[in-house]
Scaffold this motif. Sequence first.
Motif, mmCIF file in Angstrom:
data_model
loop_
_atom_site.group_PDB
_atom_site.id
_atom_site.type_symbol
_atom_site.label_atom_id
_atom_site.label_comp_id
_atom_site.label_asym_id
_atom_site.label_seq_id
_atom_site.Cartn_x
_atom_site.Cartn_y
_atom_site.Cartn_z
ATOM 1 N N MET A 1 30.102 45.195 31.060
ATOM 2 C CA MET A 1 30.437 45.795 32.342
ATOM 3 C C MET A 1 30.608 44.731 33.406
ATOM 4 S SD MET A 1 30.881 47.891 34.762
ATOM 5 C CE MET A 1 30.899 49.358 33.823
ATOM 6 N N ILE A 2 29.584 43.916 33.609
ATOM 7 C CA ILE A 2 29.644 42.887 34.639
ATOM 8 C C ILE A 2 30.743 41.878 34.322
ATOM 9 C CG2 ILE A 2 27.906 41.329 33.676
ATOM 10 C CD1 ILE A 2 28.058 42.206 37.353
ATOM 11 N N GLU A 3 30.973 41.627 33.042
ATOM 12 C CA GLU A 3 32.031 40.700 32.649
ATOM 13 C C GLU A 3 33.400 41.233 33.061
ATOM 14 O OE1 GLU A 3 29.835 41.937 30.239
ATOM 15 O OE2 GLU A 3 28.459 40.256 30.352
ATOM 16 N N ASN A 4 33.604 42.539 32.910
ATOM 17 C CA ASN A 4 34.877 43.135 33.324
ATOM 18 C C ASN A 4 35.080 43.007 34.827
ATOM 19 O OD1 ASN A 4 35.487 43.918 30.722
ATOM 20 N ND2 ASN A 4 34.697 45.982 30.979
ATOM 21 N N LEU A 5 34.017 43.198 35.567
ATOM 22 C CA LEU A 5 34.113 43.079 37.011
ATOM 23 C C LEU A 5 34.410 41.634 37.404
ATOM 24 C CD1 LEU A 5 33.965 44.376 39.787
ATOM 25 C CD2 LEU A 5 31.495 44.107 39.714
ATOM 26 N N GLU A 6 33.731 40.678 36.780
ATOM 27 C CA GLU A 6 33.984 39.272 37.082
ATOM 28 C C GLU A 6 35.420 38.879 36.741
ATOM 29 O OE1 GLU A 6 30.865 37.212 34.972
ATOM 30 O OE2 GLU A 6 29.633 37.127 36.773
ATOM 31 N N LYS A 7 35.933 39.331 35.609
ATOM 32 C CA LYS A 7 37.320 39.036 35.232
ATOM 33 C C LYS A 7 38.287 39.620 36.259
ATOM 34 C CE LYS A 7 36.628 38.860 30.247
ATOM 35 N NZ LYS A 7 36.897 39.532 28.972
#
Length: 99
Positions: free
Chosen positions: A1-7
């Motif tokens: 989840m957080i990775e998608n937001l960072e990307k």
Amino acid sequence: MIENLEKTIHSISTKNASDSRALLINLINELIDTDFQSLLFLLYKIDVNEEKLKGALNEHIGFDAAPIIADLIIERQLEKIKSREKYSNSNTFSDEEKW
């Protein structure tokens, strides 16, 4: 989840900022519901001004916080882009100015 937001955040550019907004809002809402601490850490990491965030949220009490947060993230990312462009272009020295 957080990775998608960072990307999504790192992919923001002057050309796609409005397109990224809807995706950011969805991801932020999900983090508000499931992992608020990670959202706070990410806002700190990308250097969203805390006072500006608090002020914007206080001005819009009763409204969905995700669009407000998304707009501040986009604003900050665009500021970073402008700053990089400004300083990368200003580093062009003539041969006489170089050491």
